[in-house]
Each structure stands twice: as structure tokens, then as C-alpha cells.
Design an enzyme around this catalytic site. Structure first.
Site, PDB file in Angstrom:
ATOM      1  N   LYS A   1       0.862  -1.184   0.000  1.00 20.43           N
ATOM      2  CA  LYS A   1       0.000   0.000   0.000  1.00 20.43           C
ATOM      3  C   LYS A   1       0.898   1.234   0.000  1.00 20.43           C
ATOM      4  O   LYS A   1       1.687   1.432   0.918  1.00 20.43           O
ATOM      5  CB  LYS A   1      -0.909   0.014   1.230  1.00 20.43           C
ATOM      6  CG  LYS A   1      -1.688   1.326   1.424  1.00 20.43           C
ATOM      7  CD  LYS A   1      -2.574   1.327   2.673  1.00 20.43           C
ATOM      8  CE  LYS A   1      -3.205   2.700   2.926  1.00 20.43           C
ATOM      9  NZ  LYS A   1      -4.008   2.763   4.163  1.00 20.43           N
TER      10      LYS A   1
ATOM     11  N   ASP B   1      -2.466  10.319   3.549  1.00 18.55           N
ATOM     12  CA  ASP B   1      -3.860   9.938   3.771  1.00 18.55           C
ATOM     13  C   ASP B   1      -4.552  10.970   4.656  1.00 18.55           C
ATOM     14  O   ASP B   1      -4.444  10.938   5.875  1.00 18.55           O
ATOM     15  CB  ASP B   1      -3.917   8.545   4.418  1.00 18.55           C
ATOM     16  CG  ASP B   1      -5.352   8.089   4.679  1.00 18.55           C
ATOM     17  OD1 ASP B   1      -6.288   8.723   4.138  1.00 18.55           O
ATOM     18  OD2 ASP B   1      -5.527   7.090   5.416  1.00 18.55           O
TER      19      ASP B   1
ATOM     20  N   LYS C   1      -9.805  13.143   8.292  1.00 15.21           N
ATOM     21  CA  LYS C   1      -9.277  12.787   9.605  1.00 15.21           C
ATOM     22  C   LYS C   1      -9.155  14.039  10.472  1.00 15.21           C
ATOM     23  O   LYS C   1      -9.022  15.144   9.946  1.00 15.21           O
ATOM     24  CB  LYS C   1      -7.873  12.185   9.444  1.00 15.21           C
ATOM     25  CG  LYS C   1      -7.840  10.785   8.856  1.00 15.21           C
ATOM     26  CD  LYS C   1      -6.408  10.266   8.778  1.00 15.21           C
ATOM     27  CE  LYS C   1      -6.346   8.878   8.156  1.00 15.21           C
ATOM     28  NZ  LYS C   1      -6.980   7.823   8.961  1.00 15.21           N
TER      29      LYS C   1
ATOM     30  N   ASP D   1       1.690   6.395   5.534  1.00 16.30           N
ATOM     31  CA  ASP D   1       0.706   5.452   4.990  1.00 16.30           C
ATOM     32  C   ASP D   1       1.208   4.748   3.722  1.00 16.30           C
ATOM     33  O   ASP D   1       0.493   3.970   3.115  1.00 16.30           O
ATOM     34  CB  ASP D   1      -0.619   6.187   4.720  1.00 16.30           C
ATOM     35  CG  ASP D   1      -1.827   5.294   4.918  1.00 16.30           C
ATOM     36  OD1 ASP D   1      -1.682   4.222   5.541  1.00 16.30           O
ATOM     37  OD2 ASP D   1      -2.922   5.655   4.443  1.00 16.30           O
TER      38      ASP D   1
ATOM     39  N   ASP E   1     -12.091   7.266   3.979  1.00 17.69           N
ATOM     40  CA  ASP E   1     -10.852   7.024   4.723  1.00 17.69           C
ATOM     41  C   ASP E   1     -10.449   5.548   4.689  1.00 17.69           C
ATOM     42  O   ASP E   1      -9.337   5.201   5.075  1.00 17.69           O
ATOM     43  CB  ASP E   1     -11.018   7.512   6.172  1.00 17.69           C
ATOM     44  CG  ASP E   1      -9.689   7.713   6.876  1.00 17.69           C
ATOM     45  OD1 ASP E   1      -8.638   7.607   6.209  1.00 17.69           O
ATOM     46  OD2 ASP E   1      -9.714   7.972   8.103  1.00 17.69           O
TER      47      ASP E   1
ATOM     48  N   GLU F   1      -9.402   3.874   2.293  1.00 19.80           N
ATOM     49  CA  GLU F   1      -8.916   3.964   0.915  1.00 19.80           C
ATOM     50  C   GLU F   1      -7.883   2.903   0.566  1.00 19.80           C
ATOM     51  O   GLU F   1      -7.722   2.561  -0.600  1.00 19.80           O
ATOM     52  CB  GLU F   1      -8.328   5.364   0.662  1.00 19.80           C
ATOM     53  CG  GLU F   1      -6.857   5.559   1.071  1.00 19.80           C
ATOM     54  CD  GLU F   1      -6.613   5.400   2.564  1.00 19.80           C
ATOM     55  OE1 GLU F   1      -7.570   5.535   3.348  1.00 19.80           O
ATOM     56  OE2 GLU F   1      -5.450   5.139   2.954  1.00 19.80           O
TER      57      GLU F   1
ATOM     58  N   ARG G   1      -7.775  -0.303   1.120  1.00 21.60           N
ATOM     59  CA  ARG G   1      -8.364  -1.506   0.507  1.00 21.60           C
ATOM     60  C   ARG G   1      -8.835  -1.220  -0.917  1.00 21.60           C
ATOM     61  O   ARG G   1      -8.884  -2.127  -1.747  1.00 21.60           O
ATOM     62  CB  ARG G   1      -9.492  -2.038   1.400  1.00 21.60           C
ATOM     63  CG  ARG G   1     -10.619  -1.082   1.620  1.00 21.60           C
ATOM     64  CD  ARG G   1     -11.481  -1.457   2.818  1.00 21.60           C
ATOM     65  NE  ARG G   1     -10.906  -0.999   4.096  1.00 21.60           N
ATOM     66  CZ  ARG G   1     -11.457  -1.233   5.286  1.00 21.60           C
ATOM     67  NH1 ARG G   1     -12.574  -1.936   5.379  1.00 21.60           N
ATOM     68  NH2 ARG G   1     -10.884  -0.778   6.383  1.00 21.60           N
TER      69      ARG G   1
HETATM   70  N1  BES Z   1      -4.074   4.591   6.949  1.00 21.50           N
HETATM   71  C1  BES Z   1      -5.223   4.368   7.754  1.00 21.50           C
HETATM   72  C2  BES Z   1      -4.979   3.341   8.850  1.00 21.50           C
HETATM   73  C3  BES Z   1      -4.196   3.806  10.038  1.00 21.50           C
HETATM   74  C4  BES Z   1      -4.784   4.618  10.990  1.00 21.50           C
HETATM   75  C5  BES Z   1      -2.915   3.373  10.229  1.00 21.50           C
HETATM   76  C6  BES Z   1      -4.056   5.005  12.097  1.00 21.50           C
HETATM   77  C7  BES Z   1      -2.203   3.754  11.339  1.00 21.50           C
HETATM   78  C8  BES Z   1      -2.761   4.571  12.273  1.00 21.50           C
HETATM   79  C9  BES Z   1      -6.362   3.850   6.886  1.00 21.50           C
HETATM   80  O1  BES Z   1      -6.408   4.334   5.598  1.00 21.50           O
HETATM   81  C10 BES Z   1      -7.621   4.282   7.558  1.00 21.50           C
HETATM   82  O2  BES Z   1      -7.849   5.434   7.628  1.00 21.50           O
HETATM   83  N2  BES Z   1      -8.398   3.314   8.030  1.00 21.50           N
HETATM   84  C11 BES Z   1      -9.590   3.580   8.719  1.00 21.50           C
HETATM   85  C12 BES Z   1     -10.616   2.564   8.262  1.00 21.50           C
HETATM   86  C13 BES Z   1     -12.011   2.854   8.752  1.00 21.50           C
HETATM   87  C14 BES Z   1     -12.549   4.087   8.087  1.00 21.50           C
HETATM   88  C15 BES Z   1     -12.867   1.652   8.442  1.00 21.50           C
HETATM   89  C16 BES Z   1      -9.341   3.453  10.217  1.00 21.50           C
HETATM   90  O3  BES Z   1      -8.623   2.547  10.628  1.00 21.50           O
HETATM   91  O4  BES Z   1      -9.848   4.285  10.961  1.00 21.50           O
HETATM   92 ZN    ZN Z   2      -4.670   4.898   4.780  1.00 21.25          ZN
HETATM   93 MN    MN Z   3      -7.498   6.162   5.469  1.00 19.73          MN
END
Ligand code: BES
Ligand code: ZN
Ligand code: MN
Length: 494
Positions: free
Chosen positions: A267, A272, A279, A290, A349, A351, A353
Site C-alpha cells: 500500500k 492519507d 481525519k 501510509d 478514509d 482507501e 483496501r
Molecule cells: N491509513 C489508515 C490506517 C491507520 C490509521 C494506520 C491510524 C495507522 C494509524 C487507513 O487508511 C484508515 O484510515 N483506516 C480507517 C478505516 C475505517 C474508516 C474503516 C481506520 O482505521 O480508521
Molecule cells: Zn490509509
Molecule cells: Mn485512510
């Protein structure tokens, strides 16, 4: 750093530090017994004073010891002879590196006494581990500041081993060094500012790597090319950014036989923001990390180009930036993936996947032996396993187990989470084949479930590295994990 393996300590080391193990018990072992004799009992006296300890990782630095031709003697606690476990040996190496980096030595001579091994066959593992830890300890990020030129001094390391171990240890030290170099490269890419480390920047890195050996070729897909392939999920992420997305493919052919390759897919979200599902601002800068999954794929490919193993590996990076914009995806948008399945984007968010699912379909063309994706995918993974452990999810328990063991061997720890069908219904959508989020329970697993729907054509494992890829706070920075785990897996297949 230059690492050499020899059967006897160099006669005239200059500005050096000799490193020896100190084991528990009344009797001194191996080099410690030797040094003690030559120095007129300097070690037994230090023990009596309570200065030296055999506890794993305790260190004592002595200077200008009689009979020792190096200016410094570092005594490192090593517990009971022939009983040290792997985690303790790693601690031993870290303590050694810390001490050495604090003194002025430019060279070290490390005695890998057989008393450090439980069985002699482990010598190579010890040499590799020490090489990784030592080279890793030299890492400094210097790319953004002229004042931050390297303060580290260590230039040379000599590993002294038994004659019968010399050959295996020489190869192992070289492997360790390549892995650590790959890890340092991954850390550099992770630490780079997101205005510099963009998808096109990453694409250029792939082209630069490909220049280092004819065995590696780089192919970069532009957004227009992805459009033609129908990668609607991937493009739904990058459409909100001025930075164009790229699908970066690095094909390494080392077997000479065109075998089914291992595909490593990273990824590479270079920043992000969350997109329209934006966020919160606090710590948002950390979302430059990210792309650490991508960085670990670059790190592994770099180690591979250094070692040129006899195997086939394809490194693929899904590079895009997730921004809010007038043209960004909205919550509620439905997109069609390259696989034909439709996805309702309930949260922009989620994204990672979306860029990965189309990439998983794309890599079918390599007819892979296995696909391993690496992604900072979910905050839920950090809640589940903390900053210690990578989450493994897989459609093949053997593959998951092999990756778990690669983590145990390298100390780059990983643990399997279940991808049971019972979780799949959390992705149900009223309007499309699936939603892109599964609600808050088991968030790391439902993200894995989402990816599994695009990975049915091959053996596949997903590594969620959201917890392990970087450190926050005072030590903020990329870790380069899981380069060691990936390389252990790749080299075992060579
Ligand atoms: N890049 C983030 C995941 C992440 C968050 C990694 C905090 C490390 C620390 C990912 O793109 C994301 O935002 N995931 C969301 C998914 C949710 C919206 C289902 C998350 O984990 O909040
Ligand atoms: Zn992300
Ligand atoms: Mn995200």
C-alpha cells in the site's frame, strides 16, 4: 559499514573495540577466559567489584586492558553458556551496538564464541542477526537537513568465528547487511516528507532500482492505463489529488527458469487525509507513513538486487494520495472494480483496501506462487496488536504459518488473525456488491475480508502493519518493518 568474517582476531586493529561475551558461573568461558589470563585477571577483578554482569544485555566498557590489542574492551552479559535464546541474543546485539555507538571506536571486533549458541548450526543465524542489528543501529535520517550529517563513527566490523563456521557466517553476514540496507531504504522512503515522496517519486525509485541489475525490470502504469484496465476502485482514491496515481511493478527474475513468482504488494498511500471523510488534524502528519507497506516492498526489492537470489519476485506498489477535493469521491459513491465487483464507498478514509483490491486483481497476470500484501491498513490493528506485532490474515494456513515463523526467526514479530466467513456479512451493502467498511467490531479482520474477495485466484496473505511501521512521539520515524520478515520468506524460497 564494512563487515568481515575471520577465524582469528586481527593483529593490529586501529581505534577499535573488542567485544566479548561474559557468561554466568564461576568459570570464565572462551575468549573471556583468554582475555582474563592475558590481562592479569582484569575480568575476575571487575566481576568481584560488581562492575561486570553476565545478565543478558548488561555491558561494561574497559579501556587499555593489558594483553588486549584493541584500545577498548566491551564485556557483554550473555547469561548461561550455550543456553541463550534468540530474543536474548537480539538483546545482546542491541546492547552491544548501543555501547559501541556511544564510544569513539571506528572499528569493532566481535567474538562470536560458540558458547553463544545452543547448537553450532545456529552460528549463521547469529552472524546474520548481529549484522542486521549493527547496520540498523547506524541508521540516521539525513535527507531533509544539511545540519543532520551523520554523527555515527563505526566503519568496520570484524566477526571472529570458529573455522568450521566461517563459510556459513560469511554468507549470513552478507545477507544480514543486505536486509539492513533494504530496511534503511524503507525507513528513508517512509520518513521523506509527503510533498516530496509522491506516487511519481516512488515510480522513479523503481526505475532507479531497475538500473542496478538486468534481472530487475520496472513497469509503471499511469492513471490512463489503469482506466483502460477498469481499475475503478484505485482511481476513486487518487481522483481527489493533484498527484497522479501510479501502479508500480518491479519484476525480478533470478531463477533463470521463469518460475511462478512471489508477489509482494505494498500500500503506497503517500498521504492519507481521509479524503471527504477527513481525519482530525492532530497527528495527521503521521499519515505520510501510509506508504510504509510500499516502502517495505521497495526495501525488500533493494535487498534482493544486492543479493541476487535464485528466485522470482515481483514487487508491486499501489501508489496514490488520498485528498479532499471538488472531484474527490463522496461517501455513498459506487465504483466498479477491475474484478467486476461493485463497491459502495461508505467511508473515503478506508482507501487502502480500494487501491489494493484492484492491484490484487491486476497481479493475477503473474500467475503467482503466492501474493503477500503489506499495508498500514487499519487503526483497529493497532488496537488489537499494538506497536509490537504485524497482523497476518490469509486464505492459506500454511502460508500464514510460514510468515509467522519468518517473524519468529527475524524478531520481526507477526501473529495470525482469523479470516472466517462469519465476518464477511459485515461488509454487506444495500446498494452494491459490498461496502468498503465493516463497522467498528473486528476492523482489522473485516478489512482483510474485503481484500480476500479479490484474492481468490491464488495463495494470499495480508500483513496489516499499521502498528509496527512507524514510531510516534520523540522517536517519530519509520521502522522499516517488515523488511526482515519479507526477506526471510523470500530467501527461504530461493
Ligand atoms: N491509513 C489508515 C490506517 C491507520 C490509521 C494506520 C491510524 C495507522 C494509524 C487507513 O487508511 C484508515 O484510515 N483506516 C480507517 C478505516 C475505517 C474508516 C474503516 C481506520 O482505521 O480508521
Ligand atoms: Zn490509509
Ligand atoms: Mn485512510
Amino acid at each position: 559499514m564494512d563487515i568481515k568474517v575471520t577465524e582469528s582476531a586481527p593483529a593490529k586493529p586501529s581505534n577499535a573495540c573488542l567485544v566479548i561475551p561474559l557468561h554466568a558461573g564461576k568459570k570464565l568461558h572462551g575468549t573471556a577466559a583468554d582475555v582474563n589470563k592475558r590481562s592479569g585477571n582484569a575480568l575476575t577483578r571487575a566481576l568481584k567489584r560488581g562492575d561486570a554482569s553476565s545478565d543478558a544485555g548488561k555491558t561494561l566498557m574497559l579501556h587499555e586492558v593489558d594483553g588486549v590489542n584493541a584500545e577498548r574492551l566491551l564485556v557483554v552479559g550473555a547469561g548461561e553458556a550455550n543456553k541463550m535464546g534468540r530474543a536474548d541474543f537480539r538483546r545482546y546485539c542491541t546492547a552491544l551496538a548501543d555501547s559501541v555507538n556511544q564510544c569513539g571506536a571506528t572499528a569493532i571486533v566481535v567474538q562470536l564464541d560458540s558458547s553463544l549458541f545452543v547448537v553450532d548450526e545456529e552460528a549463521a543465524w547469529h552472524a546474520q542477526t548481529l549484522a542486521i542489528v549493527l547496520v540498523e543501529s547506524q541508521y540516521e535520517f539525513t535527507l531533509h537537513s544539511k545540519q543532520k550529517t551523520s554523527a555515527k563513527r563505526l566503519k568496520k566490523c570484524t566477526l571472529v568465528v570458529d573455522k568450521k563456521q566461517a563459510r556459513a557466517c560469511t554468507a549470513a553476514a552478507k545477507t544480514g547487511q543486505a536486509i539492513a540496507n533494504g530496511q534503511a531504504y524503507a525507513r528513508d522512503l517512509g520518513n521523506l516528507a509527503p510533498n516530496i515522496c509522491t506516487p511519481t517519486y516512488l515510480a522513479k525509485q523503481a526505475q532507479a532500482l531497475a538500473k542496478s541489475t538486468p534481472k530487475l525490470t520496472a513497469k509503471i502504469l499511469t492513471e490512463a492505463q489503469m482506466e483502460k484496465l477498469g481499475m475503478g476502485a484505485f482511481l476513486s482514491v487518487s481522483r481527489g489529488s493533484r498527484q497522479e496515481g501510479r501502479l508500480i511493478c518491479m519484476e525480478y527474475r533470478g531463477s533463470g527458469k521463469k518460475t511462478k513468482p512471489t508477489v509482494l504488494l505494498g500500500k503506497g498511500v503517500t498521504f492519507d487525509t481521509g479524503g471527504i471523510s477527513i481525519k482530525p488534524s492532530a497527528s495527521m502528519d503521521e499519515m505520510k507513513f501510509d506508504m510504509c507497506g510500499a516502502a517495505s516492498v521497495f526495501g525488500a526489492m533493494r535487498a534482493i538486487t544486492e543479493l541476487l537470489p535464485k528466485c522470482d519476485v515481483v514487487g508491486v506498489v499501489a501508489a496514490a494520495e488520498n485528498m479532499p477535493d471538488g472531484d474527490a469521491s463522496r461517501p455513498g459513491d459506487v465504483v466498479t472494480t477491475m474484478s467486476g465487483q461493485t463497491v459502495e464507498i461508505l467511508n473515503t478514509d478506508a482507501e487502502g483496501r480500494l487501491v489494493l483490491c484492484d492491484s490484487l486483481t491486476y497481479v493475477e497476470r503473474y500467475k503467482p506462487a503466492a501474493v503477500i500484501d503489506v499495508a498500514t491498513l487499519t487503526g483497529a490493528c493497532v488496537v488489537a496488536l499494538g506497536k509490537v506485532t504485524t497482523a497476518i490474515m490469509s486464505n492459506d494456513d500454511n502460508l500464514a504459518d510460514t510468515l509467522y515463523k519468518a517473524g519468529q526467526t527475524t524478531g520481526d514479530l507477526a501473529w495470525q488473525l482469523p479470516l472466517w466467513d462469519e465476518y464477511q456479512s459485515q461488509l454487506d451493502s444495500n446498494f452494491a456488491d459490498m461496502g468498503n467498511i465493516g463497522g467498528s467490531p473486528a476492523g482489522a479482520i473485516t478489512a482483510g475480508c474485503f481484500l480476500s474477495r479479490f484474492a481468490k485466484a491464488y495463495k494470499w496473505a495480508h500483513l496489516d502493519i499499521a502498528g509496527v511501521a512507524w514510531k510516534s512521539g520523540g522517536e517519530k520515524g519509520a521502522t522499516g518493518r517488515p523488511v526482515p520478515l519479507l526477506m526471510e520468506y523470500v530467501l527461504n524460497n530461493a
